[in-house]
Design an enzyme around this catalytic site. Structure first.
Site, PDB file in Angstrom:
ATOM      1  N   ASP A   3      42.768  41.567  40.797  1.00 17.98           N
ATOM      2  CA  ASP A   3      41.363  41.131  40.758  1.00 17.98           C
ATOM      3  C   ASP A   3      41.350  39.634  40.445  1.00 17.98           C
ATOM      4  O   ASP A   3      40.367  39.107  39.936  1.00 17.98           O
ATOM      5  CB  ASP A   3      40.630  41.930  39.658  1.00 17.98           C
ATOM      6  CG  ASP A   3      39.112  41.811  39.746  1.00 17.98           C
ATOM      7  OD1 ASP A   3      38.601  41.501  40.842  1.00 17.98           O
ATOM      8  OD2 ASP A   3      38.441  42.035  38.720  1.00 17.98           O
ATOM      9  N   GLY A  58      40.262  43.253  30.733  1.00 15.03           N
ATOM     10  CA  GLY A  58      41.005  44.517  30.660  1.00 15.03           C
ATOM     11  C   GLY A  58      40.290  45.769  31.145  1.00 15.03           C
ATOM     12  O   GLY A  58      40.801  46.873  30.946  1.00 15.03           O
ATOM     13  N   LYS A  80      41.822  41.314  45.589  1.00 11.35           N
ATOM     14  CA  LYS A  80      40.560  40.590  45.815  1.00 11.35           C
ATOM     15  C   LYS A  80      40.833  39.375  46.691  1.00 11.35           C
ATOM     16  O   LYS A  80      41.832  38.679  46.509  1.00 11.35           O
ATOM     17  CB  LYS A  80      39.970  40.148  44.475  1.00 11.35           C
ATOM     18  CG  LYS A  80      38.738  39.249  44.654  1.00 11.35           C
ATOM     19  CD  LYS A  80      37.752  39.387  43.543  1.00 11.35           C
ATOM     20  CE  LYS A  80      38.101  38.608  42.301  1.00 11.35           C
ATOM     21  NZ  LYS A  80      37.151  38.912  41.224  1.00 11.35           N
ATOM     22  N   ASP A  92      48.233  38.269  32.954  1.00 15.28           N
ATOM     23  CA  ASP A  92      47.141  37.285  33.040  1.00 15.28           C
ATOM     24  C   ASP A  92      47.606  35.972  32.406  1.00 15.28           C
ATOM     25  O   ASP A  92      48.498  35.967  31.554  1.00 15.28           O
ATOM     26  CB  ASP A  92      45.873  37.786  32.337  1.00 15.28           C
ATOM     27  CG  ASP A  92      44.610  37.170  32.943  1.00 15.28           C
ATOM     28  OD1 ASP A  92      43.881  37.878  33.660  1.00 15.28           O
ATOM     29  OD2 ASP A  92      44.379  35.957  32.736  1.00 15.28           O
ATOM     30  N   TRP A 109      39.878  46.970  34.160  1.00 16.68           N
ATOM     31  CA  TRP A 109      40.627  47.730  35.174  1.00 16.68           C
ATOM     32  C   TRP A 109      41.766  48.517  34.510  1.00 16.68           C
ATOM     33  O   TRP A 109      42.088  49.622  34.924  1.00 16.68           O
ATOM     34  CB  TRP A 109      41.172  46.794  36.264  1.00 16.68           C
ATOM     35  CG  TRP A 109      40.128  46.383  37.275  1.00 16.68           C
ATOM     36  CD1 TRP A 109      38.781  46.311  37.075  1.00 16.68           C
ATOM     37  CD2 TRP A 109      40.358  46.002  38.644  1.00 16.68           C
ATOM     38  NE1 TRP A 109      38.164  45.906  38.228  1.00 16.68           N
ATOM     39  CE2 TRP A 109      39.088  45.711  39.205  1.00 16.68           C
ATOM     40  CE3 TRP A 109      41.493  45.859  39.437  1.00 16.68           C
ATOM     41  CZ2 TRP A 109      38.942  45.294  40.537  1.00 16.68           C
ATOM     42  CZ3 TRP A 109      41.345  45.442  40.763  1.00 16.68           C
ATOM     43  CH2 TRP A 109      40.086  45.173  41.302  1.00 16.68           C
TER      44      TRP A 109
HETATM   45  C1  LIG Z   1      37.739  38.551  37.430  1.00 14.11           C
HETATM   46  S1  LIG Z   1      38.936  38.375  36.183  1.00 14.11           S
HETATM   47  C2  LIG Z   1      39.701  39.970  36.164  1.00 14.11           C
HETATM   48  C3  LIG Z   1      38.872  41.020  35.502  1.00 14.11           C
HETATM   49  C4  LIG Z   1      39.669  42.307  35.257  1.00 14.11           C
HETATM   50  N1  LIG Z   1      39.919  43.005  36.519  1.00 14.11           N
HETATM   51  C5  LIG Z   1      38.946  43.273  34.344  1.00 14.11           C
HETATM   52  O1  LIG Z   1      38.513  44.297  34.806  1.00 14.11           O
HETATM   53  O2  LIG Z   1      38.820  42.987  33.142  1.00 14.11           O
HETATM   54  C6  LIG Z   1      40.179  37.405  36.980  1.00 14.11           C
HETATM   55  C7  LIG Z   1      41.371  37.102  36.122  1.00 14.11           C
HETATM   56  O3  LIG Z   1      42.371  36.506  36.944  1.00 14.11           O
HETATM   57  C8  LIG Z   1      43.153  35.675  36.110  1.00 14.11           C
HETATM   58  N2  LIG Z   1      43.924  34.723  36.920  1.00 14.11           N
HETATM   59  C9  LIG Z   1      43.450  33.793  37.792  1.00 14.11           C
HETATM   60  N3  LIG Z   1      44.470  33.060  38.287  1.00 14.11           N
HETATM   61  C10 LIG Z   1      45.615  33.550  37.728  1.00 14.11           C
HETATM   62  C11 LIG Z   1      46.984  33.190  37.833  1.00 14.11           C
HETATM   63  N4  LIG Z   1      47.379  32.162  38.601  1.00 14.11           N
HETATM   64  N5  LIG Z   1      47.897  33.892  37.128  1.00 14.11           N
HETATM   65  C12 LIG Z   1      47.500  34.916  36.320  1.00 14.11           C
HETATM   66  N6  LIG Z   1      46.202  35.290  36.175  1.00 14.11           N
HETATM   67  C13 LIG Z   1      45.277  34.616  36.862  1.00 14.11           C
HETATM   68  C14 LIG Z   1      42.103  34.977  35.239  1.00 14.11           C
HETATM   69  O4  LIG Z   1      42.696  34.479  34.046  1.00 14.11           O
HETATM   70  C15 LIG Z   1      41.114  36.114  34.993  1.00 14.11           C
HETATM   71  O5  LIG Z   1      41.333  36.732  33.736  1.00 14.11           O
END
Ligand SMILES: C[S@@+](CC[C@H](N)C(=O)[O-])C[C@H]1O[C@@H](n2cnc3c(N)ncnc32)[C@H](O)[C@@H]1O
Length: 202
Positions: free
Chosen positions: A117, A58, A157, A78, A60
């Site tokens: 992200d 969270g 990303k 998410d 961002w």
């Molecule tokens: C690097 S983290 C994001 C960090 C976030 N920007 C922050 O600042 O806290 C990537 C996130 O993408 C989510 N994610 C990956 N594939 C996904 C999908 N198919 N659907 C929804 N969320 C997804 C993961 O669960 C993870 O929490």
């Protein structure tokens, strides 16, 4: 020796941004990537509506709240639930690949900023991880095109791979400008980049 030096460099970086996030009350070090992108590209204005794809844990959303203020509206998606209230955002738990856009929009007619992200669960097989990242990026762009208001902004990303240029062109086709960024807090060894589309052409 070179390999060890690289590892030391990486953990030092991890430490520096991780410690900074902890000290400043952010939920993840990832916040400094968005901070740097915003510093360069001026993504937000007070009162805007922001959609954050792959928002857990969270940081961002926390950053976006500071930028859009109390009048702004935040929606995060998410696969994983968040630990609690983050920046007063409405959280949708689900997979981006199958989510119903109506559920993301709720009562909103459109968003002003769409962020992604999202990162795949990495396998260590570079070509496979790139392909998965590209699929997530393409889906984020598809959602942005469907929900953004004219003039809106997009950040996604993307792991650099064979289709990198093609995907930047796909952003350029729908936005006034398309640029890339590799923030200082993104580890040098990581193949992640961010693609920034500004000025959505509806
Ligand atoms: C690097 S983290 C994001 C960090 C976030 N920007 C922050 O600042 O806290 C990537 C996130 O993408 C989510 N994610 C990956 N594939 C996904 C999908 N198919 N659907 C929804 N969320 C997804 C993961 O669960 C993870 O929490």
């Amino acid at each position: 020796m070179l390999f060890m030096a690289k590892l030391d460099d990486r953990s030092a970086r991890h430490d520096r941004f991780h410690q900074k996030a902890k000290k400043e009350g952010f939920l993840a070090r990832a916040v400094y990537k968005l901070d740097e992108i915003d510093e360069q590209h001026k993504l937000f204005k007070p009162g805007q509506r922001v959609l954050d794809l792959g928002c857990a844990p969270g940081s961002w959303l926390q950053f976006a709240r500071k930028k859009v203020g109390d009048r702004g509206v935040l929606v995060g998606l998410d696969r994983a639930p968040l630990g609690g209230d983050v920046g007063g955002a409405r959280i949708v738990v689900g997979d981006v690949m199958s989510i119903d856009l109506k559920e993301l929009k709720g009562d909103l007619p459109a968003f002003d900023v769409v962020l992604s992200d999202m990162a795949p669960d990495t396998s260590g097989i570079r070509s496979q991880d790139q392909a998965r990242s590209e699929a997530l990026f393409e889906r984020a762009l598809e959602i942005a095109v469907a929900v953004l208001a004219p003039g809106g902004n997009f950040v996604g990303k993307l792991f650099q791979g064979p289709d990198f240029k093609k995907l930047i062109e796909a952003v350029r086709a729908r936005f006034e400008t398309a640029k890339t960024a590799k923030p200082a807090s993104s580890r040098q060894a990581s193949i992640e980049q961010y693609v920034i589309g500004k000025g959505f052409k509806s």
